[in-house]
Design a protein around this motif. Structure first.
Motif, PDB file in Angstrom:
ATOM      1  N   SER A 244       0.881  -1.146   0.091  1.00  0.00           N
ATOM      2  CA  SER A 244       0.027   0.011  -0.115  1.00  0.00           C
ATOM      3  C   SER A 244       0.849   1.337   0.004  1.00  0.00           C
ATOM      4  O   SER A 244       0.464   2.422  -0.393  1.00  0.00           O
ATOM      5  N   THR A 245       2.034   1.253   0.538  1.00  0.00           N
ATOM      6  CA  THR A 245       2.764   2.243   0.652  1.00  0.00           C
ATOM      7  C   THR A 245       4.347   1.609   0.245  1.00  0.00           C
ATOM      8  O   THR A 245       4.876   1.050   0.939  1.00  0.00           O
ATOM      9  N   PRO A 246       4.870   1.964  -1.027  1.00  0.00           N
ATOM     10  CA  PRO A 246       6.168   1.312  -1.313  1.00  0.00           C
ATOM     11  C   PRO A 246       7.347   1.945  -0.205  1.00  0.00           C
ATOM     12  O   PRO A 246       7.243   2.594   0.578  1.00  0.00           O
ATOM     13  N   ILE A 247       8.539   1.218  -0.508  1.00  0.00           N
ATOM     14  CA  ILE A 247       9.786   1.458   0.332  1.00  0.00           C
ATOM     15  C   ILE A 247       9.710   2.919   0.294  1.00  0.00           C
ATOM     16  O   ILE A 247      10.021   3.417  -0.690  1.00  0.00           O
ATOM     17  N   PHE A 248      10.140   3.425   1.541  1.00  0.00           N
ATOM     18  CA  PHE A 248      10.642   5.069   1.629  1.00  0.00           C
ATOM     19  C   PHE A 248      11.547   5.002   2.784  1.00  0.00           C
ATOM     20  O   PHE A 248      11.641   4.202   3.661  1.00  0.00           O
ATOM     21  N   SER A 249      12.296   5.870   2.717  1.00  0.00           N
ATOM     22  CA  SER A 249      13.399   6.315   3.602  1.00  0.00           C
ATOM     23  C   SER A 249      13.036   7.342   4.803  1.00  0.00           C
ATOM     24  O   SER A 249      12.287   8.237   4.129  1.00  0.00           O
ATOM     25  N   PHE A 250      13.411   7.170   6.061  1.00  0.00           N
ATOM     26  CA  PHE A 250      13.389   8.268   6.773  1.00  0.00           C
ATOM     27  C   PHE A 250      14.638   8.243   7.777  1.00  0.00           C
ATOM     28  O   PHE A 250      15.279   7.136   7.446  1.00  0.00           O
ATOM     29  N   PRO A 251      14.817   9.300   8.427  1.00  0.00           N
ATOM     30  CA  PRO A 251      16.076   9.082   9.330  1.00  0.00           C
ATOM     31  C   PRO A 251      16.122   7.971  10.205  1.00  0.00           C
ATOM     32  O   PRO A 251      15.322   7.626  10.968  1.00  0.00           O
ATOM     33  N   GLY A 252      17.198   7.299   9.867  1.00  0.00           N
ATOM     34  CA  GLY A 252      17.695   6.050  10.677  1.00  0.00           C
ATOM     35  C   GLY A 252      17.059   4.635   9.933  1.00  0.00           C
ATOM     36  O   GLY A 252      17.285   3.564  10.590  1.00  0.00           O
ATOM     37  N   GLY A 253      16.272   4.738   9.009  1.00  0.00           N
ATOM     38  CA  GLY A 253      15.711   3.382   8.287  1.00  0.00           C
ATOM     39  C   GLY A 253      14.831   3.694   7.322  1.00  0.00           C
ATOM     40  O   GLY A 253      14.731   4.697   6.516  1.00  0.00           O
ATOM     41  N   SER A 254      14.373   2.460   6.657  1.00  0.00           N
ATOM     42  CA  SER A 254      13.259   2.700   5.540  1.00  0.00           C
ATOM     43  C   SER A 254      12.306   1.716   5.940  1.00  0.00           C
ATOM     44  O   SER A 254      12.450   0.669   6.758  1.00  0.00           O
ATOM     45  N   ARG A 255      11.095   1.703   5.379  1.00  0.00           N
ATOM     46  CA  ARG A 255      10.014   0.884   5.676  1.00  0.00           C
ATOM     47  C   ARG A 255       9.065   0.840   4.512  1.00  0.00           C
ATOM     48  O   ARG A 255       8.963   1.725   3.474  1.00  0.00           O
ATOM     49  N   PHE A 256       8.119   0.077   4.346  1.00  0.00           N
ATOM     50  CA  PHE A 256       6.990   0.048   3.441  1.00  0.00           C
ATOM     51  C   PHE A 256       5.682  -0.528   4.209  1.00  0.00           C
ATOM     52  O   PHE A 256       5.843  -0.885   5.368  1.00  0.00           O
ATOM     53  N   HIS A 257       4.596  -0.264   3.638  1.00  0.00           N
ATOM     54  CA  HIS A 257       3.377  -0.655   4.387  1.00  0.00           C
ATOM     55  C   HIS A 257       2.671  -1.722   3.288  1.00  0.00           C
ATOM     56  O   HIS A 257       2.656  -1.778   2.337  1.00  0.00           O
ATOM     57  N   PHE A 258       1.891  -2.597   4.077  1.00  0.00           N
ATOM     58  CA  PHE A 258       1.109  -3.740   2.971  1.00  0.00           C
ATOM     59  C   PHE A 258      -0.354  -4.186   3.893  1.00  0.00           C
ATOM     60  O   PHE A 258      -0.544  -3.494   4.865  1.00  0.00           O
ATOM     61  N   ILE A 259      -1.125  -4.378   2.935  1.00  0.00           N
ATOM     62  CA  ILE A 259      -2.558  -4.917   3.563  1.00  0.00           C
ATOM     63  C   ILE A 259      -2.241  -6.386   3.406  1.00  0.00           C
ATOM     64  O   ILE A 259      -2.155  -7.006   2.176  1.00  0.00           O
ATOM     65  N   GLU A 260      -2.880  -6.959   4.410  1.00  0.00           N
ATOM     66  CA  GLU A 260      -2.977  -8.523   4.426  1.00  0.00           C
ATOM     67  C   GLU A 260      -4.356  -8.858   3.802  1.00  0.00           C
ATOM     68  O   GLU A 260      -5.128  -8.061   3.610  1.00  0.00           O
ATOM     69  N   PRO A 261      -4.400 -10.340   3.783  1.00  0.00           N
ATOM     70  CA  PRO A 261      -5.852 -10.752   3.078  1.00  0.00           C
ATOM     71  C   PRO A 261      -6.934 -10.377   3.583  1.00  0.00           C
ATOM     72  O   PRO A 261      -7.915 -10.187   2.994  1.00  0.00           O
ATOM     73  N   SER A 262      -7.267  -9.960   5.056  1.00  0.00           N
ATOM     74  CA  SER A 262      -8.157  -9.605   5.554  1.00  0.00           C
ATOM     75  C   SER A 262      -8.568  -8.018   5.462  1.00  0.00           C
ATOM     76  O   SER A 262      -9.641  -7.564   5.739  1.00  0.00           O
ATOM     77  N   GLY A 263      -7.542  -7.443   4.967  1.00  0.00           N
ATOM     78  CA  GLY A 263      -7.714  -5.926   4.613  1.00  0.00           C
ATOM     79  C   GLY A 263      -7.144  -5.139   5.717  1.00  0.00           C
ATOM     80  O   GLY A 263      -7.053  -3.659   5.919  1.00  0.00           O
ATOM     81  N   ASN A 264      -6.387  -5.567   6.548  1.00  0.00           N
ATOM     82  CA  ASN A 264      -5.570  -4.921   7.623  1.00  0.00           C
ATOM     83  C   ASN A 264      -4.162  -4.366   7.001  1.00  0.00           C
ATOM     84  O   ASN A 264      -3.470  -5.324   6.463  1.00  0.00           O
ATOM     85  N   GLU A 265      -4.068  -3.069   7.536  1.00  0.00           N
ATOM     86  CA  GLU A 265      -2.649  -2.445   7.125  1.00  0.00           C
ATOM     87  C   GLU A 265      -1.738  -2.809   8.294  1.00  0.00           C
ATOM     88  O   GLU A 265      -1.864  -2.546   9.346  1.00  0.00           O
ATOM     89  N   PHE A 266      -0.440  -3.207   7.535  1.00  0.00           N
ATOM     90  CA  PHE A 266       0.781  -3.291   8.704  1.00  0.00           C
ATOM     91  C   PHE A 266       2.013  -2.613   7.925  1.00  0.00           C
ATOM     92  O   PHE A 266       1.780  -2.447   6.711  1.00  0.00           O
ATOM     93  N   ALA A 267       3.180  -2.439   8.766  1.00  0.00           N
ATOM     94  CA  ALA A 267       4.271  -1.940   8.085  1.00  0.00           C
ATOM     95  C   ALA A 267       5.499  -2.729   8.594  1.00  0.00           C
ATOM     96  O   ALA A 267       5.440  -3.367   9.487  1.00  0.00           O
ATOM     97  N   VAL A 268       6.388  -2.642   7.550  1.00  0.00           N
ATOM     98  CA  VAL A 268       7.936  -3.359   7.882  1.00  0.00           C
ATOM     99  C   VAL A 268       8.963  -2.357   7.792  1.00  0.00           C
ATOM    100  O   VAL A 268       8.880  -1.656   6.868  1.00  0.00           O
ATOM    101  N   TRP A 269       9.845  -2.401   8.941  1.00  0.00           N
ATOM    102  CA  TRP A 269      10.820  -1.376   8.701  1.00  0.00           C
ATOM    103  C   TRP A 269      12.366  -1.954   8.974  1.00  0.00           C
ATOM    104  O   TRP A 269      12.314  -3.253   9.425  1.00  0.00           O
ATOM    105  N   CYS A 270      13.351  -1.517   8.573  1.00  0.00           N
ATOM    106  CA  CYS A 270      14.691  -2.114   8.682  1.00  0.00           C
ATOM    107  C   CYS A 270      15.729  -0.684   8.926  1.00  0.00           C
ATOM    108  O   CYS A 270      15.560   0.329   8.537  1.00  0.00           O
ATOM    109  N   VAL A 271      16.413  -0.977   9.811  1.00  0.00           N
ATOM    110  CA  VAL A 271      17.354   0.254  10.396  1.00  0.00           C
ATOM    111  C   VAL A 271      18.314   0.280   8.957  1.00  0.00           C
ATOM    112  O   VAL A 271      18.729  -0.551   8.431  1.00  0.00           O
TER     113      VAL A 271
END
Length: 119
Positions: free
Chosen positions: A89-116
């Motif tokens: 739902s949101t492609p990988i983007f950077s922020f101070p100290g890391g990067s992340r993306f957002h996704f929607i799982e099969p039931s329609g809930n949004e989560f995000a994943v980040w990396c230092v």
């Protein structure tokens, strides 16, 4: 204020509990305990929680809290999310100290994943 009061558990709605369980099992290796047909729980994933049967969804754009998972390899994790049916739902983007993306799982809930960000 007492210091022994901590976040302990989170619950999400799930339109399709079976599809949501399969997604998290396949994409992240989570394990679930079923408590009847309308509730499943997960443990030892950083924060314990569960999914309950509901037609509602949890989206940050609607004011819901956003739970963010942490990984050591963002691109590989995004590939796994997509290959097991998650929708970015949101492609990988950077922020101070890391990067992340957002996704929607099969039931329609949004989560995000980040990396230092490696320095």
């Amino acid at each position: 204020m007492p210091s022994n009061i901590k976040l302990n558990y989170v619950e999400f709605p799930a339109k399709d509990i079976s599809a949501t369980k399969k997604f998290f099992e396949d994409a992240f290796g989570w394990h679930f305990i079923d408590y009847g047909p309308d509730y499943t729980a997960f443990e030892n994933e950083g924060l314990d929680g569960g999914f309950y049967k509901s037609d509602l969804t949890s989206l940050a754009s609607n004011g819901a809290a956003l739970l963010v998972l942490k990984t050591s390899n963002l691109a590989q994790t995004q590939s796994r999310v997509e290959s097991f049916g998650g929708k970015i739902s949101t492609p990988i983007f950077s922020f101070p100290g890391g990067s992340r993306f957002h996704f929607i799982e099969p039931s329609g809930n949004e989560f995000a994943v980040w990396c230092v960000t490696e320095t």
